[in-house]
Design a protein around this motif. Sequence first.
Motif, short mmCIF file in Angstrom:
data_model
loop_
_atom_site.label_atom_id
_atom_site.label_comp_id
_atom_site.label_asym_id
_atom_site.label_seq_id
_atom_site.Cartn_x
_atom_site.Cartn_y
_atom_site.Cartn_z
N SER A 184 -6.52 -3.93 0.07
CA SER A 184 -6.92 -4.38 1.34
C SER A 184 -7.46 -5.52 1.61
N PRO A 185 -8.50 -6.01 0.77
CA PRO A 185 -9.22 -7.45 0.93
C PRO A 185 -8.06 -8.45 0.53
N PRO A 239 0.81 -1.28 -0.09
CA PRO A 239 0.02 -0.07 -0.13
C PRO A 239 0.90 1.06 0.01
N HIS A 240 0.37 2.34 -0.60
CA HIS A 240 1.01 3.69 -0.42
C HIS A 240 0.79 4.13 0.77
N LYS A 241 1.99 4.79 1.20
CA LYS A 241 1.99 5.39 2.64
C LYS A 241 1.87 6.83 2.66
N LYS A 242 1.08 7.55 3.39
CA LYS A 242 0.51 8.73 3.42
C LYS A 242 1.82 9.58 3.61
N PRO A 243 2.17 10.61 2.64
CA PRO A 243 3.06 11.56 2.81
C PRO A 243 3.22 12.46 4.21
N ARG A 244 4.16 12.81 4.78
CA ARG A 244 3.98 13.64 6.01
C ARG A 244 3.57 15.07 5.64
N LYS A 245 2.53 15.42 6.26
CA LYS A 245 2.05 16.62 6.21
C LYS A 245 1.09 16.82 4.67
N PHE A 298 -6.31 10.39 -5.13
CA PHE A 298 -7.29 9.50 -5.25
C PHE A 298 -6.98 8.16 -5.76
N ALA A 299 -6.00 8.04 -6.71
CA ALA A 299 -5.59 6.84 -7.44
C ALA A 299 -4.95 5.98 -6.29
N GLN A 300 -4.05 6.60 -5.39
CA GLN A 300 -3.45 5.85 -4.19
C GLN A 300 -4.28 5.57 -3.51
N ARG A 301 -5.37 6.19 -3.02
CA ARG A 301 -6.30 5.74 -2.18
C ARG A 301 -7.15 4.57 -2.75
N LEU A 302 -7.45 4.58 -4.07
CA LEU A 302 -8.26 3.56 -4.63
C LEU A 302 -7.26 2.14 -4.66
#
Length: 143
Positions: free
Chosen positions: A80-81, A59-65, A70-74
């Motif tokens: 995840s499943p 998974p993609h890591k949320k960048p600091r601050k 949208f593509a990364q969240r998707l």
Amino acid sequence: MTLCDRAQYVHYLSPGEGGRVHDKKMADEYAQHLPPGSVLRQDLGLLGHAPPGAVVEMPHKKPRKGELTFAQRLYNQLLSPLRVVIEHAHSGIKRLHAIGGTLRLRGEWRRDTVMLVACALHNLRVRSPLRAYSRDKITNQSE
């Protein structure tokens, strides 16, 4: 560290490490040679670990601050499943409650043996023909 397949069968259990050892260091120390084209789903603790010939899905890591696109969240939501199978395998191993809690046995080999037995019992339960039941069999037995 474990390697398991879609059926939650544990194929590999790394030796236990005393103290706090980072996942990436353990993965590098106990390197696995995977068949070419195999898919390795790993968490963010193994960031930067990529065995040769394997496709790494992480998974993609949320960048600091910052925020994820949208593509990364998707991508994270679609992944995840698939990764939850690994978490189910770990919870299946921890059904032997000696693993989930504090194990007060002296000797590292004893703790490793308990973990090995827990994985073996989990694999036995996963491969059991009684686990793959159908709803029809249950209703026929109760009548």
